[in-house]
Design a protein around this motif. Structure first.
Motif, PDB file in Angstrom:
ATOM      1  N   LEU A 126       0.835  -1.198   0.000  1.00 57.46           N
ATOM      2  CA  LEU A 126       0.000   0.000   0.000  1.00 57.46           C
ATOM      3  C   LEU A 126       0.864   1.241   0.000  1.00 57.46           C
ATOM      4  O   LEU A 126       2.040   1.169   0.349  1.00 57.46           O
ATOM      5  CB  LEU A 126      -0.853   0.023   1.277  1.00 57.46           C
ATOM      6  N   PRO A 127       0.269   2.351  -0.367  1.00 57.39           N
ATOM      7  CA  PRO A 127       1.034   3.587  -0.179  1.00 57.39           C
ATOM      8  C   PRO A 127       1.411   3.690   1.297  1.00 57.39           C
ATOM      9  O   PRO A 127       0.590   3.453   2.172  1.00 57.39           O
ATOM     10  CB  PRO A 127       0.041   4.686  -0.566  1.00 57.39           C
ATOM     11  N   GLU A 128       2.644   3.996   1.539  1.00 55.71           N
ATOM     12  CA  GLU A 128       3.089   4.080   2.919  1.00 55.71           C
ATOM     13  C   GLU A 128       2.509   5.324   3.579  1.00 55.71           C
ATOM     14  O   GLU A 128       2.440   6.385   2.974  1.00 55.71           O
ATOM     15  CB  GLU A 128       4.612   4.104   2.974  1.00 55.71           C
ATOM     16  N   VAL A 129       2.095   5.154   4.807  1.00 57.17           N
ATOM     17  CA  VAL A 129       1.548   6.259   5.581  1.00 57.17           C
ATOM     18  C   VAL A 129       2.495   6.473   6.747  1.00 57.17           C
ATOM     19  O   VAL A 129       2.541   5.668   7.669  1.00 57.17           O
ATOM     20  CB  VAL A 129       0.128   5.947   6.092  1.00 57.17           C
ATOM     21  N   HIS A 130       3.288   7.533   6.662  1.00 58.69           N
ATOM     22  CA  HIS A 130       4.241   7.848   7.725  1.00 58.69           C
ATOM     23  C   HIS A 130       3.813   9.128   8.418  1.00 58.69           C
ATOM     24  O   HIS A 130       3.394  10.080   7.762  1.00 58.69           O
ATOM     25  CB  HIS A 130       5.646   8.058   7.155  1.00 58.69           C
ATOM     26  N   VAL A 131       3.922   9.121   9.712  1.00 61.45           N
ATOM     27  CA  VAL A 131       3.673  10.332  10.487  1.00 61.45           C
ATOM     28  C   VAL A 131       4.847  10.518  11.439  1.00 61.45           C
ATOM     29  O   VAL A 131       5.357   9.549  12.001  1.00 61.45           O
ATOM     30  CB  VAL A 131       2.334  10.274  11.257  1.00 61.45           C
ATOM     31  N   ALA A 132       5.272  11.760  11.582  1.00 64.06           N
ATOM     32  CA  ALA A 132       6.383  12.057  12.490  1.00 64.06           C
ATOM     33  C   ALA A 132       5.954  11.865  13.942  1.00 64.06           C
ATOM     34  O   ALA A 132       6.710  11.361  14.772  1.00 64.06           O
ATOM     35  CB  ALA A 132       6.887  13.481  12.265  1.00 64.06           C
ATOM     36  N   GLU A 133       4.744  12.254  14.232  1.00 65.78           N
ATOM     37  CA  GLU A 133       4.171  12.143  15.568  1.00 65.78           C
ATOM     38  C   GLU A 133       2.817  11.458  15.439  1.00 65.78           C
ATOM     39  O   GLU A 133       2.138  11.620  14.427  1.00 65.78           O
ATOM     40  CB  GLU A 133       3.957  13.533  16.187  1.00 65.78           C
ATOM     41  N   PRO A 134       2.398  10.689  16.430  1.00 62.75           N
ATOM     42  CA  PRO A 134       1.068  10.076  16.371  1.00 62.75           C
ATOM     43  C   PRO A 134      -0.009  11.140  16.149  1.00 62.75           C
ATOM     44  O   PRO A 134       0.112  12.271  16.618  1.00 62.75           O
ATOM     45  CB  PRO A 134       0.921   9.409  17.738  1.00 62.75           C
ATOM     46  N   VAL A 135      -1.040  10.736  15.389  1.00 68.85           N
ATOM     47  CA  VAL A 135      -2.106  11.670  15.020  1.00 68.85           C
ATOM     48  C   VAL A 135      -3.426  11.250  15.656  1.00 68.85           C
ATOM     49  O   VAL A 135      -3.594  10.113  16.077  1.00 68.85           O
ATOM     50  CB  VAL A 135      -2.257  11.757  13.483  1.00 68.85           C
ATOM     51  N   THR A 136      -4.353  12.174  15.689  1.00 71.22           N
ATOM     52  CA  THR A 136      -5.689  11.911  16.238  1.00 71.22           C
ATOM     53  C   THR A 136      -6.468  11.003  15.298  1.00 71.22           C
ATOM     54  O   THR A 136      -6.093  10.804  14.139  1.00 71.22           O
ATOM     55  CB  THR A 136      -6.481  13.213  16.414  1.00 71.22           C
ATOM     56  N   ILE A 137      -7.581  10.512  15.768  1.00 70.32           N
ATOM     57  CA  ILE A 137      -8.422   9.656  14.953  1.00 70.32           C
ATOM     58  C   ILE A 137      -8.945  10.410  13.729  1.00 70.32           C
ATOM     59  O   ILE A 137      -9.054   9.839  12.639  1.00 70.32           O
ATOM     60  CB  ILE A 137      -9.564   9.025  15.785  1.00 70.32           C
ATOM     61  N   ALA A 191      -8.236   9.260   9.954  1.00 69.28           N
ATOM     62  CA  ALA A 191      -9.323   9.041   8.994  1.00 69.28           C
ATOM     63  C   ALA A 191      -9.072   9.833   7.715  1.00 69.28           C
ATOM     64  O   ALA A 191      -9.241   9.310   6.612  1.00 69.28           O
ATOM     65  CB  ALA A 191     -10.658   9.425   9.625  1.00 69.28           C
ATOM     66  N   ASP A 192      -8.661  11.083   7.851  1.00 66.76           N
ATOM     67  CA  ASP A 192      -8.370  11.913   6.678  1.00 66.76           C
ATOM     68  C   ASP A 192      -7.235  11.321   5.852  1.00 66.76           C
ATOM     69  O   ASP A 192      -7.312  11.269   4.618  1.00 66.76           O
ATOM     70  CB  ASP A 192      -8.011  13.339   7.089  1.00 66.76           C
ATOM     71  N   LEU A 193      -6.182  10.874   6.517  1.00 67.11           N
ATOM     72  CA  LEU A 193      -5.041  10.291   5.804  1.00 67.11           C
ATOM     73  C   LEU A 193      -5.431   9.033   5.035  1.00 67.11           C
ATOM     74  O   LEU A 193      -4.894   8.765   3.962  1.00 67.11           O
ATOM     75  CB  LEU A 193      -3.922   9.937   6.791  1.00 67.11           C
ATOM     76  N   LEU A 194      -6.362   8.264   5.580  1.00 66.92           N
ATOM     77  CA  LEU A 194      -6.739   6.986   4.981  1.00 66.92           C
ATOM     78  C   LEU A 194      -7.950   7.077   4.066  1.00 66.92           C
ATOM     79  O   LEU A 194      -8.298   6.102   3.395  1.00 66.92           O
ATOM     80  CB  LEU A 194      -7.002   5.968   6.088  1.00 66.92           C
ATOM     81  N   GLY A 195      -8.621   8.226   4.061  1.00 67.16           N
ATOM     82  CA  GLY A 195      -9.792   8.385   3.211  1.00 67.16           C
ATOM     83  C   GLY A 195     -11.002   7.611   3.706  1.00 67.16           C
ATOM     84  O   GLY A 195     -11.825   7.152   2.912  1.00 67.16           O
ATOM     85  N   ILE A 196     -11.102   7.462   5.007  1.00 65.21           N
ATOM     86  CA  ILE A 196     -12.247   6.774   5.612  1.00 65.21           C
ATOM     87  C   ILE A 196     -12.811   7.665   6.712  1.00 65.21           C
ATOM     88  O   ILE A 196     -12.269   8.728   6.995  1.00 65.21           O
ATOM     89  CB  ILE A 196     -11.861   5.381   6.166  1.00 65.21           C
TER      90      ILE A 196
END
Length: 135
Positions: free
Chosen positions: A3-14, A18-23
């Motif tokens: 899958l496209p990799e989803v990297h975040v520097a710091e943990p994100v809110t729900i 959801a926005d990052l994953l399109g759900i």
């Protein structure tokens, strides 16, 4: 990576997850409630926080659902993972699903071909009708 990799520097809110994953947020909560995705860690404020690993798991879940994997099959895959099923067992589950996806794809292609024939027949009928009406 599948899958496209989803990297975040710091943990994100729900919401950000959801926005990052399109759900939707509700979808994430549902996957967690059903045991398909592990419950997220909570920050000091008590809010769910999604790190890269949690987002990757959720992205995999989104991919499986997008391929038509049933909720029951997703529960079984997640349970196998949690139970420590080896790679061979998990691969078998994915290969079985892959075969089902290919069968559905072949069926869709057959239906699409029939639809295209029907569209062509209507276009031909309309073209002939237009030719006769202009005479």
């Amino acid at each position: 990576m599948l899958l496209p990799e989803v990297h975040v520097a710091e943990p994100v809110t729900i919401s950000a997850a959801a926005d990052l994953l399109g759900i939707t947020v509700d979808t994430i909560r549902y996957y967690e409630k059903e045991g398909i995705a592990p419950a997220a860690e909570r920050g000091p404020d008590g809010w769910r926080r999604y790190d890269t690993a949690a987002l990757s798991w959720l992205a995999g879940t989104v991919m499986l659902r997008g391929t038509g994997m049933s909720m029951q099959e997703m529960r079984e895959y997640a349970a196998a993972y949690r139970a420590g099923a080896d790679d061979v067992a998990r691969l078998a589950l994915l290969e079985q699903h892959h075969e089902a996806v290919l069968a559905r794809q072949a069926e869709v292609w057959r239906h699409l071909a029939a639809l295209e024939r029907k569209i062509a027949a209507y276009r031909e009928t309309i073209a002939v009708s237009d030719t006769h009406s202009t005479m």
